[in-house]
Write an enzyme that holds these catalytic residues in place. Structure first.
Site, PDB file in Angstrom:
ATOM      1  N   LYS A  14       0.817  -1.222   0.000  1.00  0.00           N
ATOM      2  CA  LYS A  14       0.000   0.000   0.000  1.00  0.00           C
ATOM      3  C   LYS A  14       0.847   1.267   0.000  1.00  0.00           C
ATOM      4  O   LYS A  14       0.634   2.170  -0.794  1.00  0.00           O
ATOM      5  CB  LYS A  14      -0.922   0.041   1.233  1.00  0.00           C
ATOM      6  CG  LYS A  14      -1.944  -1.068   1.298  1.00  0.00           C
ATOM      7  CD  LYS A  14      -2.909  -0.854   2.463  1.00  0.00           C
ATOM      8  CE  LYS A  14      -2.240  -0.839   3.835  1.00  0.00           C
ATOM      9  NZ  LYS A  14      -1.662  -2.124   4.252  1.00  0.00           N
ATOM     10  N   ARG A  90      -9.404   0.835   9.162  1.00  0.00           N
ATOM     11  CA  ARG A  90      -8.938  -0.508   9.477  1.00  0.00           C
ATOM     12  C   ARG A  90      -9.894  -1.244  10.390  1.00  0.00           C
ATOM     13  O   ARG A  90      -9.638  -2.393  10.738  1.00  0.00           O
ATOM     14  CB  ARG A  90      -7.595  -0.390  10.201  1.00  0.00           C
ATOM     15  CG  ARG A  90      -6.404  -0.951   9.433  1.00  0.00           C
ATOM     16  CD  ARG A  90      -5.175  -0.499  10.196  1.00  0.00           C
ATOM     17  NE  ARG A  90      -4.025  -1.316   9.998  1.00  0.00           N
ATOM     18  CZ  ARG A  90      -2.947  -0.913   9.314  1.00  0.00           C
ATOM     19  NH1 ARG A  90      -2.942   0.237   8.690  1.00  0.00           N
ATOM     20  NH2 ARG A  90      -1.896  -1.676   9.250  1.00  0.00           N
ATOM     21  N   ARG A 129      11.904  -5.823   3.787  1.00  0.00           N
ATOM     22  CA  ARG A 129      11.714  -4.369   3.726  1.00  0.00           C
ATOM     23  C   ARG A 129      12.768  -3.632   4.548  1.00  0.00           C
ATOM     24  O   ARG A 129      13.120  -4.047   5.652  1.00  0.00           O
ATOM     25  CB  ARG A 129      10.319  -4.014   4.256  1.00  0.00           C
ATOM     26  CG  ARG A 129      10.134  -2.508   4.432  1.00  0.00           C
ATOM     27  CD  ARG A 129       8.720  -2.098   4.417  1.00  0.00           C
ATOM     28  NE  ARG A 129       7.985  -2.559   5.596  1.00  0.00           N
ATOM     29  CZ  ARG A 129       6.680  -2.381   5.747  1.00  0.00           C
ATOM     30  NH1 ARG A 129       5.976  -1.795   4.813  1.00  0.00           N
ATOM     31  NH2 ARG A 129       6.083  -2.825   6.830  1.00  0.00           N
ATOM     32  N   ARG A 162      12.197  -1.898   9.982  1.00  0.00           N
ATOM     33  CA  ARG A 162      11.199  -1.345  10.886  1.00  0.00           C
ATOM     34  C   ARG A 162      11.068  -2.282  12.075  1.00  0.00           C
ATOM     35  O   ARG A 162      11.022  -3.487  11.893  1.00  0.00           O
ATOM     36  CB  ARG A 162       9.848  -1.248  10.150  1.00  0.00           C
ATOM     37  CG  ARG A 162       9.293   0.153  10.106  1.00  0.00           C
ATOM     38  CD  ARG A 162       8.139   0.254   9.162  1.00  0.00           C
ATOM     39  NE  ARG A 162       6.953  -0.448   9.631  1.00  0.00           N
ATOM     40  CZ  ARG A 162       5.785  -0.429   8.991  1.00  0.00           C
ATOM     41  NH1 ARG A 162       5.657   0.245   7.871  1.00  0.00           N
ATOM     42  NH2 ARG A 162       4.747  -1.087   9.458  1.00  0.00           N
ATOM     43  N   ARG A 173       0.498  -9.024  13.091  1.00  0.00           N
ATOM     44  CA  ARG A 173      -0.127  -8.026  12.210  1.00  0.00           C
ATOM     45  C   ARG A 173      -1.011  -8.696  11.170  1.00  0.00           C
ATOM     46  O   ARG A 173      -2.093  -8.201  10.857  1.00  0.00           O
ATOM     47  CB  ARG A 173       0.941  -7.168  11.533  1.00  0.00           C
ATOM     48  CG  ARG A 173       1.497  -6.092  12.473  1.00  0.00           C
ATOM     49  CD  ARG A 173       2.849  -5.580  12.035  1.00  0.00           C
ATOM     50  NE  ARG A 173       2.826  -4.948  10.737  1.00  0.00           N
ATOM     51  CZ  ARG A 173       3.894  -4.819   9.953  1.00  0.00           C
ATOM     52  NH1 ARG A 173       5.066  -5.291  10.347  1.00  0.00           N
ATOM     53  NH2 ARG A 173       3.796  -4.227   8.798  1.00  0.00           N
TER      54      ARG A 173
HETATM   55  P1  ADP Z   1       1.188  -2.238   7.642  1.00  0.00           P
HETATM   56  O1  ADP Z   1      -0.022  -1.985   6.783  1.00  0.00           O
HETATM   57  O2  ADP Z   1       2.332  -2.806   6.857  1.00  0.00           O
HETATM   58  O3  ADP Z   1       0.891  -3.026   8.886  1.00  0.00           O
HETATM   59  P2  ADP Z   1       1.213   0.548   8.619  1.00  0.00           P
HETATM   60  O4  ADP Z   1       2.371   1.460   8.514  1.00  0.00           O
HETATM   61  O5  ADP Z   1      -0.016   0.866   7.847  1.00  0.00           O
HETATM   62  O6  ADP Z   1       1.801  -0.878   8.182  1.00  0.00           O
HETATM   63  O7  ADP Z   1       0.789   0.377  10.142  1.00  0.00           O
HETATM   64  C1  ADP Z   1       1.731   0.151  11.164  1.00  0.00           C
HETATM   65  C2  ADP Z   1       1.040   0.082  12.517  1.00  0.00           C
HETATM   66  O8  ADP Z   1       0.415   1.340  12.810  1.00  0.00           O
HETATM   67  C3  ADP Z   1      -0.088  -0.940  12.622  1.00  0.00           C
HETATM   68  O9  ADP Z   1       0.394  -2.226  12.952  1.00  0.00           O
HETATM   69  C4  ADP Z   1      -0.943  -0.334  13.751  1.00  0.00           C
HETATM   70  O10 ADP Z   1      -0.378  -0.585  15.004  1.00  0.00           O
HETATM   71  C5  ADP Z   1      -0.840   1.155  13.483  1.00  0.00           C
HETATM   72  N1  ADP Z   1      -1.933   1.672  12.614  1.00  0.00           N
HETATM   73  C6  ADP Z   1      -1.802   2.216  11.366  1.00  0.00           C
HETATM   74  N2  ADP Z   1      -3.003   2.587  10.869  1.00  0.00           N
HETATM   75  C7  ADP Z   1      -3.923   2.274  11.818  1.00  0.00           C
HETATM   76  C8  ADP Z   1      -5.344   2.393  11.908  1.00  0.00           C
HETATM   77  N3  ADP Z   1      -6.085   2.931  10.921  1.00  0.00           N
HETATM   78  N4  ADP Z   1      -5.953   1.946  13.039  1.00  0.00           N
HETATM   79  C9  ADP Z   1      -5.246   1.417  14.047  1.00  0.00           C
HETATM   80  N5  ADP Z   1      -3.906   1.263  14.035  1.00  0.00           N
HETATM   81  C10 ADP Z   1      -3.242   1.685  12.938  1.00  0.00           C
END
Ligand code: ADP
Ligand code: ZN
Length: 219
Positions: A14, A90, A129, A162, A173
């Site tokens: 994404k 999410r 990554r 990361r 995750r």
């Molecule tokens: P990925 O999609 O690869 O897991 P992101 O950078 O989108 O990576 O998200 C990293 C972390 O940030 C998630 O594991 C969560 O803890 C938090 N996070 C990101 N977006 C949200 C959201 N919309 N609601 C809740 N937690 C979020």
């Protein structure tokens, strides 16, 4: 307000796709993950609250997320409110909040795009990554290597993994995605217009396909 929603599991690409597509279509890339990591780095109240959740690979509470997104949206002038949402919504609660906001503002969802990839591809991407410590640019040791190993093409910063890309957190995750986020696919399918994109293909192919979908949705 116009929004494009990008859905997909961790590792589906994404962030990488959004970065490349947003500029081409004149939308602002709004990544909740990036916002959270910035807040953690800066040590703000939000960052301190969110950090343990991110480290475990759990979702940050909805109230926090809703605040972050509302703030990001209203910080743009109304005529510039065109966003590609990366990592939001999410949960059902986040999706409902977005609907409400769009209703209140007379905004619309131009496209909902789901990036799909098999689990082994997701894991391979997350494991390989690397991100720039300074500017946050994303690489992959095999698929998107930097010109000089361990060094960011854009700013020369050091490339690191990361902290939440370790094996145990990645597993959580992916589980959290299945449990809390995957149901949104059905939600947007029912609402109409969800488009599926096979994200196991070369990045350039995917980017141009998504750009076309967005342009078609906007017009
Ligand atoms: P990925 O999609 O690869 O897991 P992101 O950078 O989108 O990576 O998200 C990293 C972390 O940030 C998630 O594991 C969560 O803890 C938090 N996070 C990101 N977006 C949200 C959201 N919309 N609601 C809740 N937690 C979020
Ligand atoms: Zn950099």
């Amino acid at each position: 307000m116009d929004v494009v929603i990008l859905l997909g599991a961790p590792g589906s690409g994404k962030g990488t796709v959004c970065t490349r597509v947003a500029e081409a279509v004149g939308y602002r890339h709004l990544s909740t993950g990036d916002r959270l990591r910035e807040a953690v780095k800066a040590g703000t109240a939000v960052g301190r609250e969110a950090r343990p959740y991110i480290e475990r690979g759990d979702l940050v509470p909805d109230e926090v997320m809703i605040r972050i997104v509302a703030e990001a949206m209203t910080s743009e002038a109304p005529e510039l409110r065109r966003f590609i949402l990366d990592g939001f919504p999410r949960t059902d609660a986040q999706a409902l909040l977005l609907q409400q906001r769009l209703r209140d503002e007379g905004g619309r969802i131009c496209a909902v795009i789901l990036l799909e990839a098999p689990r082994d591809v997701l894991i391979e991407r997350l494991a390989g990554r690397r991100v720039c410590r300074d500017c946050g640019a994303t690489y992959h040791v095999v698929n998107i290597p930097p010109k000089h190993e361990g060094q960011c093409d854009a700013c020369g910063g050091e490339l690191v993994q990361r902290p939440d890309d370790n094996e145990a957190t990645v597993r959580n995750r992916l589980e959290v995605y299945e449990r809390q986020t995957a149901s949104l696919i059905e939600f947007y399918e029912r609402a109409g217009g969800l488009r599926r994109v096979d994200s196991a293909r070369p990045l350039d192919v995917m980017v141009s396909e998504i750009r076309d979908l967005i342009v078609a949705g906007v017009s």
